[in-house]
Write an enzyme that holds these catalytic residues in place. Structure first.
Site: not given
Lengths: 471, 577
Positions: B122, B127, B268, B291, B546
């Site tokens: 696709v 992503c 992980g 980990e 600001h």
């Protein structure tokens, strides 16, 4: 504005680095003056100034513990300033000999928070030095959770002895992977809670999938511990869980820890044979007194507690309890617990020695207890030492109700609203008097109907002629 | 100041920044504009480009000469091609229509190249379909859940909120709808610009020749002057781990959010693991991290990692095992939970066995380069990655560049980020159209979209110190806190720091790391500064509105102590770090 902000916060690492180093030098210089005698160097680690406006810092956590070897540039401690949490590094090699300000403690900028010894031999020396120089860290307000003292190891022991009936069924469902209890399978949050509440996981029975220990098991274990340690306590240890502010219809919301404890207490109360005796008391005199001394900070709750305490002095049986089913326990002091509804639960702050303390002190004490209860900062002895309980729903206009006896006590009195009532007097006249109804629930194993009746009569006399309340 | 800023744009931004904006425009338009409009866009852009180059006359002359020199041989080679007996179907064929291929295609069309893109699955790649995009939808939900559940926070703001709940399918649909929407945008933008989309799996038959097709019609062959490989990556699953897609899953499955387990182990603790821990804990799961390295969040600046752990891990329903490998993970079946066998990463001795409701494998990503036919051009893959030089030219087994063959994105493994792939693609197209371009990877920002976010660009402090030791320069570090920022305090989100690693002698920015509210949006001031070679002494004079969060970065630059003075109207040459 940006410029202004900049001046108030300048923690480039160069400034971070130099400040501790400079302060350490100061002590270095002083010790080097005596170099001929002392070769050992014990350096003080100071609270660094992390910003120009910082005057004191709170120790968030010690990264190293006593006895750890430190090398230059390593983080030793995390300090919270008025602006940020910062890691503070050491600029000398050595050993962290003594921690002088514990985690959660606050120290002024420049004051010593720990000692750094150059060699292992000097650790002891440094420790004695730390002990002699008395740092006075003021504990940060948030650092003492309500629970601390109630979840000590001894109460955990008790938790093991008595498993609530609801979970005892689960005892057979030992986790298949637990290898006969050698391995403990607990969810991440359960582990975290257990550490916080000081509950030993090896002794908690899991109710999760495959007998896994989940958070509520730990909470239950902690609550049982609290309950056993304190018969009248209706609050449990964990301040963490709170009821949501609103209620979502159609949802099932698990009990908070406190609600869980209340629930267990209520079930337990079913094993106590209770009976109830009611009485109507005229309060015109009391109301008048209240009006007179209200401006001095006296509250109606304090007046009622005081009146009850004075009546209990004359009827010690009502202040007794049955702990084991075989004996009377006559309590040495009269501690009046008063039920207070708080966010998501119920707690019973205790007015200790209510018979001996004067009404003004009692009122002040009451105010203090209520504030603490709302902030969930009551200490265990402030809510679990009651010998007689008062529950007042008069402020809602409730004219009569009955209360459930909290396990471990002998009696509880439900107080209704004082209302103007038309009454016929003995001389045949009709008049208007303010009257309130009280209803006492008592454990019939130790308190008999006649005892209660006599007590109520005494109480009514005190309230109807309240001069003794202000002695 | 204004003047110098414009000048610096003309130097390298003409190459990357402007096409980027084009990318964004097309990307964000729900309905792609019709062709003529786009052409006009191009025209406009060219005008802008010309404008810049006329400004750039005030530059030192040598750069102009350099670009002229490069122009000459290319145009010569173009004419060679024209006279060659064979003409090509396309100027450029891109294999893989992920964000990298899409970025390259758009830029190629803009540069006047006849372009085709081959996609076997696709449009949008990892992503858009299985990565950054749907995960942002889930994280948007988790961020709101976190806010609503944080009673203390709400009370501090004076808000009263009833207990927050969620509908799992609704959340999953949001993620899926977002992916679909972005995918359509991408597809339409390419169609509108005239990029040919060829459907099927592509492979290289030889120089200039690509075969593509589906199972039923495998034999379509196209020729192209240049070929870009942009086939991306797939989740990496270490051996011994059995993925069933239900209880043992990868990010591909997790993004569909088919279940919210009570207890999930995440193998992980990098970006992917961390983002999912944020989603799962917000939705009520408890998480165990596994980990292999001794520290959680390897790859982040250690100081940022430490703070992030204090905020993102410790107070949440998360525990962790570090320094361990998961050697065997068995999915749940027959009423048994998922079992995970752990061994010590160093001694290899069995350490523990975990039993959880689900396991998410987030151990990184492996290049998707099988069946690309790289043998035909004598290219040897390294652990699956296609070897490339700094210009993304594919290298053969001798280490020489293969003519007209490039590889971008996850497939080359240089920097496995969507926007890095796109930037690499644009860099390649720049080279194809006669402008030498080397992408400075140290100027590419990265972000982790936890709550609060983490972002970074350039070197970490240890990396910078190592480099400084080798090259003999001094390194300084400046830090500012979100606690001192008005906007952050107004949001009641004062947790976080920004950290600047720089050279005090010349004001060069070596790295910037931010942990705090909207960190991912704040990093670009720093990444642009690195890309354009802007020095601290110059950028610290720039003005920030600001009160905004960007003042955190303003403070950061201002708190740096640089010995060099502001360079005035003339900006230094960009420095490729």
């Amino acid at each position: 504005m940006a410029l202004f902000l900049q001046t108030t916060f300048l923690t480039s690492s160069s400034s971070l680095r130099q400040k501790p180093r400079l302060s350490s030098w100061a002590s270095h210089i002083s010790s080097s003056r005596a170099r001929t005698r002392v070769h050992a160097k014990i350096r003080e680690i100071f609270m660094p100034a992390l910003s120009s406006t910082m005057t004191e810092g709170k120790i968030v956590s010690w990264v190293k513990s006593e006895g750890d070897k430190l090398s230059k540039g390593e983080s030793v401690v995390v300090v919270e300033s008025d602006k940020a949490d910062m890691d503070v590094e050491t600029f000398y090699d050595g050993y962290l000999a003594a921690i002088m300000v514990e985690e959660g403690g606050v120290a002024a900028v420049g004051s010593a928070i720990a000692l750094l010894a150059e060699s292992q031999e000097e650790i002891e020396e440094a420790k004695s030095k730390a002990a002699s120089s008395s740092p006075t860290p003021s504990p940060a307000p948030a650092s003492a959770p309500v629970s601390e003292s109630t979840t000590g190891s001894d109460s955990v022991e008790k938790a093991v002895v008595v498993v609530p009936p609801s979970t005892s069924a689960m005892a057979s469902a030992v986790h298949p992977a637990s290898e006969g209890g050698k391995r403990v399978v607990a969810s991440p949050y359960a582990k975290k809670l257990a550490k916080e509440l000081e509950v030993e996981l090896g002794r908690v029975i899991g109710s999760g999938p495959n007998g896994r220990i989940v958070a509520k098991d730990v909470e239950a274990a902690a609550a049982v511990a609290t309950e056993l340690g304190s018969p009248a306590a209706k609050v449990s240890a964990a301040p963490a869980v709170q009821a949501p502010p609103g209620i979502e219809l159609g949802s099932v919301v698990p009990f908070t820890t406190m609600q869980g404890a209340v629930s267990r207490n209520m079930l337990e109360s079913l094993s106590v044979p209770t009976f109830r005796v009611g009485y109507t008391i005229t309060t015109d005199a009391l109301d008048a007194l209240y009006k007179k001394i209200k401006s001095k900070g006296v509250t109606m709750t304090a007046l009622l507690a005081k009146a009850t305490a004075l009546a209990l002095v004359k009827h010690p049986a009502i202040n007794s309890s049955c702990r084991d089913g075989n004996s009377f326990t006559y309590n040495s002091s009269i501690n009046i617990a008063v039920a207070v509804a708080i966010d998501g639960g119920l707690i019973t702050p205790v007015l200790q020695d209510a018979d001996k303390v004067d009404i003004y002190s009692l009122s002040r004490k009451w105010k203090e207890l209520v504030d603490k209860a709302r902030a969930k900062q009551l200490q265990p002895q402030e809510y679990n030492t009651g010998t007689f309980t008062l529950s007042n729903l008069g402020m809602f206009g409730v004219d009569r109700f009955d209360a459930i006896l909290p396990p471990g006590t002998g009696a509880i009195m439900a107080v209704g609203a004082s209302q103007p009532t038309v009454v016929a007097t003995k001389d045949g006249r009709i008049g208007m008097k303010s009257q309130m109804q009280v209803n006492v629930t008592a454990d019939h194993r130790v308190i008999y109907g006649a005892d209660l009746a006599a007590f109520l009569q005494t109480l009514a006399k005190i309230i109807e002629d309240p001069k003794d309340l202000t002695f | 100041m204004q003047y110098s800023a414009t000048l610096s744009l003309s130097q390298s931004a003409a190459a990357s920044t402007i096409p980027k904006s084009n990318y964004t425009v097309n990307h964000s338009l729900p309905f792609s504009p019709s062709k003529p409009i786009n052409l006009r866009f191009c025209g406009l852009r060219r005008e802008a480009f010309l404008g810049f180059s006329s400004l750039s006359r005030s530059q030192p002359p040598q750069s102009k000469i350099r670009s002229d020199k490069i122009n000459c041989p290319i145009s010569a080679s173009l004419s060679d091609n024209g006279s060659a007996p064979k003409s090509f179907d396309y100027d450029l064929v891109i294999i893989g229509a992920g964000v990298g291929g899409h970025g390259a295609a758009l830029h190629a069309v803009e540069k006047g190249l006849k372009t085709a893109i081959i996609e076997g699955d696709v449009i949008g790649g990892t992503c858009v379909n299985r990565g950054c995009v749907p995960s942002k939808a889930l994280l948007a939900v988790s961020g709101r859940m976190r806010d609503l559940q944080n009673e203390h926070h709400m009370k501090a703001l004076g808000l009263q909120v009833a207990a927050a709940g969620y509908d799992r399918q609704g959340v999953a649909d949001h993620a899926n709808n977002l992916a679909t929407k972005i995918r359509n945008n991408l597809t339409n933008s390419m169609k509108a610009l005239g990029v040919d989309i060829l459907t099927g799996v592509g492979s290289i038959l030889g120089p200039h020749k690509v075969q593509y097709g589906k199972l039923d019609s495998p034999g379509n062959i196209v020729t192209a002057k240049d070929i870009i490989i942009a086939t991306g990556s797939v989740p990496f699953v270490p051996k011994g781990i059995e993925v069933d897609g239900k209880t043992v899953i990868t990010s591909d499955h997790a993004l569909k959010l088919e279940s919210v387990p009570d207890w999930i182990a995440i193998v992980g603790s990098g970006y992917i693991g961390l983002e999912f821990s944020d989603v799962y804990t917000a939705l009520g799961s408890e998480v165990t991290f596994i980990e292999a390295l001794d520290q959680l969040m390897p790859g982040f600046d250690p100081e940022i990692g430490k703070l992030a752990q204090r905020v993102l891990i410790n107070p949440r329903k998360i525990d962790y095992h570090t320094g361990v490998f998961a050697t065997k993970i068995t999915p749940a079946k027959n009423g048994k939970p998922v079992t995970i066998e752990l061994i010590d990463a160093k001694t290899k001795e069995p350490k523990d066995t975990l039993e959880v409701d689900a396991a998410l494998i987030a151990t990184g990503r492996a290049p998707f380069t099988d069946g690309l036919g790289l043998d035909s051009v004598h290219v040897e893959r390294k652990r699956g990655f296609v070897p490339v030089d700094e210009r993304m030219r594919v290298l053969d087994f001798k280490g020489d560049p293969v003519p007209h063959l490039y590889c971008i994105g996850d497939a080359n493994g240089k920097m496995m980020l969507a926007h890095a792939a796109s930037a690499q693609g644009i860099s390649v197209v720049e080279q194809l159209t006669g402008r030498d371009h080397v992408l400075n990877h140290l100027s590419i920002p990265a972000a982790c979209f936890t709550h609060p976010e983490i972002s970074m660009v350039g070197l970490t402090e240890p990396q910078a110190r190592e480099k400084a030791e080798k090259e003999g320069f001094e390194v300084s570090v400046a830090k500012t806190s979100f606690k001192a920022n008005t906007k952050a305090l107004a949001e009641n989100e004062g947790e976080g720091i920004a950290k600047l690693i720089y050279r005090p002698d010349n004001g060069e920015i070596l790295g910037v790391h931010i942990f705090g509210l909207h960190a991912a949006d704040l990093i670009h001031e720093a990444s642009n500064a690195i890309a354009l070679g802007t020095r601290i002494q110059d950028i610290k004079l720039a003005v920030h509105a600001h009160p905004t969060l960007s003042e955190v970065i303003d403070e950061l630059f201002k708190s740096a102590k640089v010995k060099a003075h502001a360079s005035g109207p003339i900006v230094n040459e960009p420095v490729a770090v």
